[in-house]
Design a protein around this motif. Structure first.
Motif, mmCIF file in Angstrom:
data_model
loop_
_atom_site.group_PDB
_atom_site.id
_atom_site.type_symbol
_atom_site.label_atom_id
_atom_site.label_comp_id
_atom_site.label_asym_id
_atom_site.label_seq_id
_atom_site.Cartn_x
_atom_site.Cartn_y
_atom_site.Cartn_z
ATOM 1 N N MET A 127 33.656 34.699 36.239
ATOM 2 C CA MET A 127 35.077 34.390 36.406
ATOM 3 C C MET A 127 35.785 35.561 37.060
ATOM 4 N N ASP A 128 36.209 35.387 38.305
ATOM 5 C CA ASP A 128 37.010 36.402 38.975
ATOM 6 C C ASP A 128 38.417 36.419 38.382
ATOM 7 N N LEU A 129 39.051 37.582 38.418
ATOM 8 C CA LEU A 129 40.371 37.744 37.828
ATOM 9 C C LEU A 129 41.352 38.325 38.833
ATOM 10 N N ILE A 130 42.546 37.727 38.893
ATOM 11 C CA ILE A 130 43.691 38.365 39.530
ATOM 12 C C ILE A 130 44.588 38.852 38.402
ATOM 13 N N ASP A 131 44.834 40.131 38.397
ATOM 14 C CA ASP A 131 45.667 40.730 37.357
ATOM 15 C C ASP A 131 47.129 40.572 37.752
ATOM 16 N N THR A 132 47.835 39.673 37.081
ATOM 17 C CA THR A 132 49.231 39.385 37.425
ATOM 18 C C THR A 132 50.218 40.267 36.669
ATOM 19 N N HIS A 133 49.716 41.285 35.984
ATOM 20 C CA HIS A 133 50.613 42.136 35.185
ATOM 21 C C HIS A 133 50.103 43.573 35.194
ATOM 22 N N GLN A 134 50.079 44.146 36.385
ATOM 23 C CA GLN A 134 49.639 45.531 36.550
ATOM 24 C C GLN A 134 50.863 46.431 36.691
ATOM 25 N N HIS A 135 51.103 47.260 35.689
ATOM 26 C CA HIS A 135 52.138 48.284 35.796
ATOM 27 C C HIS A 135 51.519 49.533 36.434
ATOM 28 N N LEU A 136 52.336 50.268 37.161
ATOM 29 C CA LEU A 136 51.919 51.539 37.746
ATOM 30 C C LEU A 136 53.040 52.550 37.525
ATOM 31 N N GLN A 153 38.827 52.414 36.756
ATOM 32 C CA GLN A 153 38.523 51.867 35.440
ATOM 33 C C GLN A 153 37.961 50.457 35.502
ATOM 34 N N THR A 154 38.333 49.680 36.517
ATOM 35 C CA THR A 154 37.956 48.266 36.554
ATOM 36 C C THR A 154 36.822 47.972 37.542
ATOM 37 N N LYS A 155 36.225 48.986 38.116
ATOM 38 C CA LYS A 155 35.136 48.765 39.060
ATOM 39 C C LYS A 155 34.026 47.936 38.412
ATOM 40 N N GLY A 156 33.638 46.875 39.086
ATOM 41 C CA GLY A 156 32.569 46.026 38.577
ATOM 42 C C GLY A 156 33.001 45.023 37.533
ATOM 43 N N GLN A 157 34.311 44.888 37.283
ATOM 44 C CA GLN A 157 34.809 43.993 36.235
ATOM 45 C C GLN A 157 35.309 42.651 36.762
ATOM 46 N N GLY A 158 35.152 42.414 38.060
ATOM 47 C CA GLY A 158 35.535 41.115 38.606
ATOM 48 C C GLY A 158 37.003 40.977 38.941
ATOM 49 N N ILE A 159 37.728 42.105 39.031
ATOM 50 C CA ILE A 159 39.129 42.049 39.429
ATOM 51 C C ILE A 159 39.190 41.946 40.949
ATOM 52 N N THR A 160 39.663 40.816 41.457
ATOM 53 C CA THR A 160 39.673 40.600 42.901
ATOM 54 C C THR A 160 41.007 40.974 43.533
ATOM 55 N N GLY A 161 42.011 41.264 42.742
ATOM 56 C CA GLY A 161 43.310 41.652 43.250
ATOM 57 C C GLY A 161 44.288 41.806 42.101
ATOM 58 N N THR A 162 45.408 42.437 42.390
ATOM 59 C CA THR A 162 46.433 42.639 41.371
ATOM 60 C C THR A 162 47.801 42.291 41.935
ATOM 61 N N ILE A 189 42.526 29.775 35.443
ATOM 62 C CA ILE A 189 43.222 30.782 34.653
ATOM 63 C C ILE A 189 42.978 32.176 35.211
ATOM 64 N N GLY A 190 41.759 32.435 35.624
ATOM 65 C CA GLY A 190 41.417 33.761 36.110
ATOM 66 C C GLY A 190 42.106 34.131 37.407
ATOM 67 N N SER A 191 42.233 33.165 38.325
ATOM 68 C CA SER A 191 42.794 33.522 39.635
ATOM 69 C C SER A 191 43.516 32.381 40.338
ATOM 70 N N GLY A 192 43.059 31.156 40.185
ATOM 71 C CA GLY A 192 43.626 30.054 40.957
ATOM 72 C C GLY A 192 45.093 29.808 40.692
ATOM 73 N N ASN A 193 45.480 29.794 39.419
ATOM 74 C CA ASN A 193 46.888 29.557 39.090
ATOM 75 C C ASN A 193 47.769 30.688 39.607
ATOM 76 N N ALA A 194 47.272 31.900 39.545
ATOM 77 C CA ALA A 194 48.039 33.042 40.053
ATOM 78 C C ALA A 194 48.291 32.897 41.546
ATOM 79 N N ARG A 195 47.271 32.481 42.286
ATOM 80 C CA ARG A 195 47.445 32.313 43.733
ATOM 81 C C ARG A 195 48.498 31.247 44.030
ATOM 82 N N ARG A 196 48.501 30.178 43.226
ATOM 83 C CA ARG A 196 49.452 29.093 43.475
ATOM 84 C C ARG A 196 50.869 29.481 43.051
ATOM 85 N N ILE A 197 51.018 30.020 41.846
ATOM 86 C CA ILE A 197 52.351 30.289 41.310
ATOM 87 C C ILE A 197 53.036 31.434 42.044
#
Length: 278
Positions: free
Chosen positions: A1-10, A40-49, A267-275
């Motif tokens: 399951m690839d993940l788009i992180d929709t809540h990344q603070h910096l 920290q997230t290398k190799g964890q399936g995070i495809t974008g933030t 949940i992991g990425s598709g809804n984030a891309r759409r919303i």
């Protein structure tokens, strides 16, 4: 399951003020940069933030969005959710227009740290509808006790896509399930409201967060909203107050393991891309 992180603070302390971190040892010093996150997230399936505005001091919220816009497209950042002030008309339209050129994919005004009445004003609601007319979502950050206020706001702003952050901030440590669940039910009944599976490990008693403890809360959200209206977020670096970033990613996979591949992908990425249209 690839993940788009929709809540990344910096956090960049040499540029912006973060008074809210004072007194929180894990967050009070040092920067939290895209480079730190990627390491920290290398190799964890995070495809974008998607960067989430970080509650900077009021004087800095526009400077934050302007700077983040220069970072979008690098370090995996797909866009940003910018801060705004719908409670006042002064400068609001001009800020929305400027954000057209700042890679803004949505807006947020943190509402659990201001009077409850703020989101109930006619000015706030009229300005929120302007965000919707631009085709952009608004992230709602309310405490569990405020979920009736969130539902009232959503009903008053028909046509505005809304995302409830952090599953509505349930008091997991206190076991306060029933009233929270009723609030979730009211919001889930409104078709333009989605929910963000994020932050909840920080609401457990210290050292107790785990899949078994979180499952009833996550399952209630998943059952009520359905896989088509749930997005995922890390809430980094605030997640350090809970399980931590990598454990939360692992817990997420455990919480969603019983879903179909397509549901996990949504949940992991598709809804984030759409919303958020990234």
């Amino acid at each position: 399951m690839d993940l788009i992180d929709t809540h990344q603070h910096l956090i960049w302390r040499d540029r912006l003020g973060y008074s809210w971190t004072e007194g929180i040892p894990a967050l009070a010093t040092g920067d939290f940069t895209p480079e730190d996150y990627q390491a920290q997230t290398k190799g964890q399936g995070i495809t974008g933030t998607i960067f989430m505005e970080c509650g900077v001091d009021d004087a800095d919220y526009q400077a934050e969005a302007r700077y983040v816009a220069t970072r979008v497209g690098g370090d995996g950042i797909l866009g940003q959710i910018a801060s705004c002030r719908p409670e006042t008309n002064a400068g609001f339209d001009a800020w929305l227009d400027e954000c057209d050129g700042l890679q803004v994919k949505g807006f947020r005004r943190i509402l659990h740290v201001v009077p409850d009445e703020m989101s109930q004003s006619a000015t706030f609601r009229a300005n929120l509808k302007k965000i919707g007319r631009k085709g952009l979502p608004f992230d709602m950050c309310f405490l569990a006790r405020q979920l009736p206020i969130a539902a009232d706001l959503a009903r008053a702003c028909d046509g505005q896509p809304l995302i409830l952050d952090h599953c509505g901030v349930p008091d997991i440590a206190g076991g306060a399930f029933d009233d929270w669940a009723k609030g979730i039910d009211r919001l889930a009944a409104l078709p333009l409201v989605s929910v963000k599976l994020s932050g909840i490990s920080a609401y457990c008693a210290p050292g107790t967060a785990g899949v078994d403890l979180l499952r009833p809360w996550a399952d209630h959200v998943l059952n009520r909203f359905g896989p088509g209206r749930v997005v995922w977020g890390s809430d980094w670096p605030v997640v350090l107050l809970g399980a931590g970033l990598l454990p939360w990613i692992e817990m997420t996979r455990g919480l969603l393991a019983s879903l179909s591949t397509d549901e996990q992908a949504a949940i992991g990425s598709g809804n984030a891309r759409r919303i958020y249209r990234v």
